[in-house]
Design a protein around this motif. Structure first.
Motif, PDB file in Angstrom:
ATOM      1  N   THR A   1       2.929   5.778   7.706  1.00  0.00           N
ATOM      2  CA  THR A   1       1.864   6.546   7.765  1.00  0.00           C
ATOM      3  C   THR A   1       0.737   5.871   7.400  1.00  0.00           C
ATOM      4  OG1 THR A   1       0.854   8.612   6.950  1.00  0.00           O
ATOM      5  CG2 THR A   1       1.841   6.918   5.000  1.00  0.00           C
ATOM      6  N   LEU A   2      -0.549   6.395   7.393  1.00  0.00           N
ATOM      7  CA  LEU A   2      -1.603   5.594   7.527  1.00  0.00           C
ATOM      8  C   LEU A   2      -2.327   6.426   6.286  1.00  0.00           C
ATOM      9  CD1 LEU A   2      -2.663   5.191  11.141  1.00  0.00           C
ATOM     10  CD2 LEU A   2      -1.896   3.573   9.527  1.00  0.00           C
ATOM     11  N   THR A   3      -3.547   5.651   5.839  1.00  0.00           N
ATOM     12  CA  THR A   3      -4.074   6.565   4.573  1.00  0.00           C
ATOM     13  C   THR A   3      -4.862   7.748   5.046  1.00  0.00           C
ATOM     14  OG1 THR A   3      -6.061   5.172   5.261  1.00  0.00           O
ATOM     15  CG2 THR A   3      -4.548   4.149   3.572  1.00  0.00           C
ATOM     16  N   THR A   4      -4.990   8.071   6.369  1.00  0.00           N
ATOM     17  CA  THR A   4      -5.809   9.162   6.741  1.00  0.00           C
ATOM     18  C   THR A   4      -5.615   9.198   8.137  1.00  0.00           C
ATOM     19  OG1 THR A   4      -7.765  10.332   7.047  1.00  0.00           O
ATOM     20  CG2 THR A   4      -8.014   8.144   6.721  1.00  0.00           C
ATOM     21  N   PRO A   5      -5.353  10.401   8.783  1.00  0.00           N
ATOM     22  CA  PRO A   5      -5.338  10.597  10.099  1.00  0.00           C
ATOM     23  C   PRO A   5      -6.538  10.069  10.997  1.00  0.00           C
ATOM     24  CG  PRO A   5      -4.588  12.443   8.958  1.00  0.00           C
ATOM     25  CD  PRO A   5      -5.383  11.575   8.132  1.00  0.00           C
ATOM     26  N   HIS A   6      -7.595   9.817  10.414  1.00  0.00           N
ATOM     27  CA  HIS A   6      -8.936   9.563  10.894  1.00  0.00           C
ATOM     28  C   HIS A   6      -9.165   7.784  10.557  1.00  0.00           C
ATOM     29  CE1 HIS A   6      -9.823  13.665  11.633  1.00  0.00           C
ATOM     30  NE2 HIS A   6      -9.810  13.834  10.262  1.00  0.00           N
ATOM     31  N   CYS A   7      -7.956   7.316  10.182  1.00  0.00           N
ATOM     32  CA  CYS A   7      -7.929   5.721  10.067  1.00  0.00           C
ATOM     33  C   CYS A   7      -8.203   4.918  11.475  1.00  0.00           C
ATOM     34  CB  CYS A   7      -6.791   5.391   9.592  1.00  0.00           C
ATOM     35  SG  CYS A   7      -6.627   3.642   9.293  1.00  0.00           S
TER      36      CYS A   7
ATOM     37  N   MET B   1       0.942  -1.310   0.050  1.00  0.00           N
ATOM     38  CA  MET B   1      -0.039  -0.081   0.025  1.00  0.00           C
ATOM     39  C   MET B   1       0.837   1.291   0.032  1.00  0.00           C
ATOM     40  SD  MET B   1      -3.334  -0.138  -0.027  1.00  0.00           S
ATOM     41  CE  MET B   1      -3.812   1.364   0.738  1.00  0.00           C
ATOM     42  N   GLY B   2       2.207   1.194   0.490  1.00  0.00           N
ATOM     43  CA  GLY B   2       3.233   2.293   0.328  1.00  0.00           C
ATOM     44  C   GLY B   2       3.031   3.012   1.647  1.00  0.00           C
ATOM     45  N   LEU B   3       2.482   2.403   2.788  1.00  0.00           N
ATOM     46  CA  LEU B   3       2.314   3.021   4.093  1.00  0.00           C
ATOM     47  C   LEU B   3       3.655   3.124   4.754  1.00  0.00           C
ATOM     48  CD1 LEU B   3      -0.781   1.577   5.260  1.00  0.00           C
ATOM     49  CD2 LEU B   3      -0.587   3.705   4.071  1.00  0.00           C
ATOM     50  N   ILE B   4       4.602   2.263   4.337  1.00  0.00           N
ATOM     51  CA  ILE B   4       6.067   2.118   5.023  1.00  0.00           C
ATOM     52  C   ILE B   4       6.763   3.294   4.337  1.00  0.00           C
ATOM     53  CG2 ILE B   4       7.996   0.780   5.815  1.00  0.00           C
ATOM     54  CD1 ILE B   4       5.162  -0.058   7.263  1.00  0.00           C
ATOM     55  N   TYR B   5       7.221   4.090   4.941  1.00  0.00           N
ATOM     56  CA  TYR B   5       8.334   5.173   4.078  1.00  0.00           C
ATOM     57  C   TYR B   5       9.716   4.677   4.249  1.00  0.00           C
ATOM     58  CZ  TYR B   5       4.421   8.530   3.286  1.00  0.00           C
ATOM     59  OH  TYR B   5       3.235   9.190   2.875  1.00  0.00           O
ATOM     60  N   GLY B   6      10.072   4.321   5.459  1.00  0.00           N
ATOM     61  CA  GLY B   6      11.577   4.042   5.437  1.00  0.00           C
ATOM     62  C   GLY B   6      11.735   2.870   6.738  1.00  0.00           C
ATOM     63  N   VAL B   7      12.817   2.005   6.384  1.00  0.00           N
ATOM     64  CA  VAL B   7      13.143   1.054   7.450  1.00  0.00           C
ATOM     65  C   VAL B   7      14.714   1.249   7.669  1.00  0.00           C
ATOM     66  CG1 VAL B   7      13.726  -1.537   7.684  1.00  0.00           C
ATOM     67  CG2 VAL B   7      11.441  -0.687   6.563  1.00  0.00           C
ATOM     68  N   ASP B   8      14.998   1.824   8.859  1.00  0.00           N
ATOM     69  CA  ASP B   8      16.474   2.102   9.208  1.00  0.00           C
ATOM     70  C   ASP B   8      17.088   1.100  10.056  1.00  0.00           C
ATOM     71  OD1 ASP B   8      16.422   4.579   7.220  1.00  0.00           O
ATOM     72  OD2 ASP B   8      15.462   5.574   8.919  1.00  0.00           O
TER      73      ASP B   8
ATOM     74  N   TRP C   1       2.761  12.075   9.251  1.00  0.00           N
ATOM     75  CA  TRP C   1       1.664  12.590   8.221  1.00  0.00           C
ATOM     76  C   TRP C   1       2.001  13.410   7.125  1.00  0.00           C
ATOM     77  CZ3 TRP C   1      -1.970   9.375   9.372  1.00  0.00           C
ATOM     78  CH2 TRP C   1      -2.144   9.147  10.765  1.00  0.00           C
ATOM     79  N   GLU C   2       3.489  13.589   6.929  1.00  0.00           N
ATOM     80  CA  GLU C   2       3.993  14.500   5.834  1.00  0.00           C
ATOM     81  C   GLU C   2       5.077  13.727   5.331  1.00  0.00           C
ATOM     82  OE1 GLU C   2       3.029  17.393   4.551  1.00  0.00           O
ATOM     83  OE2 GLU C   2       1.528  17.476   5.741  1.00  0.00           O
ATOM     84  N   PRO C   3       5.419  13.116   4.166  1.00  0.00           N
ATOM     85  CA  PRO C   3       4.132  13.571   3.212  1.00  0.00           C
ATOM     86  C   PRO C   3       3.003  12.758   3.380  1.00  0.00           C
ATOM     87  CG  PRO C   3       6.092  12.200   2.069  1.00  0.00           C
ATOM     88  CD  PRO C   3       6.203  12.593   3.660  1.00  0.00           C
ATOM     89  N   ALA C   4       1.918  13.305   3.064  1.00  0.00           N
ATOM     90  CA  ALA C   4       0.673  12.631   2.923  1.00  0.00           C
ATOM     91  C   ALA C   4       0.567  11.304   1.932  1.00  0.00           C
ATOM     92  CB  ALA C   4      -0.648  13.650   2.855  1.00  0.00           C
ATOM     93  N   TRP C   5      -0.092  10.325   2.266  1.00  0.00           N
ATOM     94  CA  TRP C   5      -0.180   9.213   1.850  1.00  0.00           C
ATOM     95  C   TRP C   5      -1.066   9.656   0.521  1.00  0.00           C
ATOM     96  CZ3 TRP C   5      -4.083   6.029   0.153  1.00  0.00           C
ATOM     97  CH2 TRP C   5      -4.015   4.966  -0.617  1.00  0.00           C
TER      98      TRP C   5
END
Length: 171
Positions: free
Chosen positions: A116-122, A97-104, A151-155
């Motif tokens: 992130t999540l699809t929306t803050p109201h998830c 879904m592209g909800l994972i922005y990074g694995v460090d 929440w930035e960048p927004a999904w």
């Protein structure tokens, strides 16, 4: 009857609805613990837990198994684990879904996940980061996990992989 010492015992003697073996035994000494003492015991319990954690940190990776040969190998294991977590409303895993922005991964095999999540109201906003942390902590070779929910960048839908778009009928 002394209500201070036996306040949690109901008198059920002779009651036909309660079998004899389930009735309280009157001659049993019941311990009494004040809230102050309970706090003391809770603190002792938590201190013991911290001591055990400190002793286990001296060992190799927490999750046993063979330690990874490289950070790339560990990242592949983590991504595989993340692909097992699905958004409950969408039949696609959170990685696709592209909800994972990074694995460090740092030199001590501690992992930081930026997601992130699809929306803050998830509806899973409270539970999803915890689920990610538990899943990544279960990967062999990981010593600890920190999940940052951003929440930035927004999904948006452009974050989804082609597999996810195909699964959802968007391709």
């Amino acid at each position: 009857m002394d209500t201070d010492n036996k306040r949690d015992i109901m008198d059920l003697s002779g009651s036909p609805e309660v079998p004899q073996e389930n009735q309280p035994k009157a001659d049993v000494e019941r311990p009494t613990v004040s809230p102050q003492e309970g706090g003391y015991f809770l603190n002792k319990f938590l201190e013991q837990d911290k001591k055990e954690d400190a002793a286990s940190e001296d060992a190799a990776p927490k999750n046993g198994g063979t330690p990874p040969a490289s950070k790339d190998e560990l990242e592949a294991r983590i991504v595989e684990a993340l692909r097992e977590i699905y958004d409950p409303e969408i039949p696609v895993n959170i990685y696709e879904m592209g909800l994972i922005y990074g694995v460090d991964i740092d030199d001590d095999w501690n992992v930081k996940i930026t997601m992130t999540l699809t929306t803050p109201h998830c509806p899973v906003a409270e539970s999803m980061p915890g689920e990610v942390e538990l899943k990544v902590n279960g990967v062999a070779g990981v010593n600890g996990t920190e999940v940052s929910l951003v929440w930035e960048p927004a999904w948006d839908m452009s974050n989804m992989s082609d597999e996810a778009r195909l699964e959802l009928g968007l391709l």
